[in-house]
Write an enzyme that holds these catalytic residues in place. Sequence first.
Site, PDB file in Angstrom:
ATOM      1  N   HIS A  68       0.833  -1.200   0.000  1.00 50.24           N
ATOM      2  CA  HIS A  68       0.000   0.000   0.000  1.00 50.24           C
ATOM      3  C   HIS A  68       0.868   1.249   0.000  1.00 50.24           C
ATOM      4  CE1 HIS A  68       0.775  -0.638   4.293  1.00 50.24           C
ATOM      5  NE2 HIS A  68       0.431   0.628   4.518  1.00 50.24           N
ATOM      6  N   HIS A  70       1.388   3.884   2.080  1.00 55.47           N
ATOM      7  CA  HIS A  70       1.995   4.555   3.224  1.00 55.47           C
ATOM      8  C   HIS A  70       3.526   4.491   3.115  1.00 55.47           C
ATOM      9  CE1 HIS A  70      -1.840   4.177   5.890  1.00 55.47           C
ATOM     10  NE2 HIS A  70      -1.819   5.294   5.191  1.00 55.47           N
ATOM     11  N   ASP A  72       5.952   4.160   5.149  1.00 54.57           N
ATOM     12  CA  ASP A  72       6.722   3.119   5.839  1.00 54.57           C
ATOM     13  C   ASP A  72       6.683   1.796   5.082  1.00 54.57           C
ATOM     14  OD1 ASP A  72       3.996   2.996   6.531  1.00 54.57           O
ATOM     15  OD2 ASP A  72       4.405   1.898   8.367  1.00 54.57           O
ATOM     16  N   HIS A  73       5.929   1.772   3.974  1.00 55.33           N
ATOM     17  CA  HIS A  73       5.881   0.578   3.134  1.00 55.33           C
ATOM     18  C   HIS A  73       6.353   0.829   1.700  1.00 55.33           C
ATOM     19  CE1 HIS A  73       3.666  -2.261   5.839  1.00 55.33           C
ATOM     20  NE2 HIS A  73       3.419  -1.111   6.447  1.00 55.33           N
ATOM     21  N   HIS A 157      -7.172  -1.899   4.738  1.00 53.24           N
ATOM     22  CA  HIS A 157      -6.390  -0.952   5.548  1.00 53.24           C
ATOM     23  C   HIS A 157      -6.589   0.484   5.069  1.00 53.24           C
ATOM     24  CE1 HIS A 157      -3.158   0.793   7.823  1.00 53.24           C
ATOM     25  NE2 HIS A 157      -2.408   1.019   6.745  1.00 53.24           N
ATOM     26  N   ASP A 178      -0.196  -4.239   6.037  1.00 53.75           N
ATOM     27  CA  ASP A 178      -1.155  -3.770   7.042  1.00 53.75           C
ATOM     28  C   ASP A 178      -2.553  -4.187   6.608  1.00 53.75           C
ATOM     29  OD1 ASP A 178       0.990  -2.600   8.234  1.00 53.75           O
ATOM     30  OD2 ASP A 178       0.442  -0.539   7.755  1.00 53.75           O
ATOM     31  N   GLU A 203       1.384  -8.583   9.500  1.00 56.83           N
ATOM     32  CA  GLU A 203       1.542  -7.343  10.254  1.00 56.83           C
ATOM     33  C   GLU A 203       1.168  -7.608  11.714  1.00 56.83           C
ATOM     34  OE1 GLU A 203       1.867  -3.518  11.672  1.00 56.83           O
ATOM     35  OE2 GLU A 203       2.600  -4.337   9.780  1.00 56.83           O
TER      36      GLU A 203
END
Length: 263
Positions: A68, A70, A72-73, A157, A178, A203
Amino acid sequence: MPDIKVTPLGAGQDVGRSCILVSIGGKNIMLDCGMHMGYNDDRRFPDFSYVTQNGRLTEFLDCVIISHFHLDHCGALPYMSEMVGYDGPIYMTHPTKAICPILLEDFRKITVDKKGETNFFTSQMIKDCMKKVVPLNLHQTVQVDEELEIKAYYAGHVLGAAMFQIKVGSESVVYTGDYNMTPDRHLGAAWIDKCRPDILISESTYATTIRDSKRCRERDFLKKVHETVERGGKVIKAQSLLQALHHLDQSEDPQDLRTKKHV
């Protein structure tokens, strides 16, 4: 037993910089390529040196999968593909492909233009990176090569978030990224076919956290909205919060009606 190797290149024991290298049936797949928002040096990126000390990553990876948008990914994706070097396919859903470059460019502006940091990707690198993306649909099986196939499932998510099943012959891995099992006003619960993967990578950030019910969270939120407007403050509405406020707009409770006048 299948010979499957799982190596966290980031986020192994902390939150952020999600990046997992999976070796299965002679194939190497990178799952997510995130950035750690708490560092301003090379520690913000996954440890790509584990894959190779010298040269580009292309010859060592069969594909990259992004769960996805975000950061942090996906935040290290342009750094990985354009600065370290990777020319292979990058798989993500259509919504993720649409939103990902917007967030990457926004963070680049903050990091480079405002903070003046170096050793960071450029706007052109983001564009070049996204040219390597192969978008896919949920429940679509993609044949990466003759042996490797992947399939995306709804993760619930954020918009476009997906879980992935990776298969090589009879061996398989499921990577959740996530995910969310509680439907809300704009997203449903995660869903995947009944399967028996050899390894499940899940996750677990909030695995030991017991959350209040959605009704309690919405009640607390609306209470804060009421308190804010009563003292002359402003309320910014977005996504599910907007829908919760719309639900409030249908209420006949006198206290709720007082709040409506200020939002």
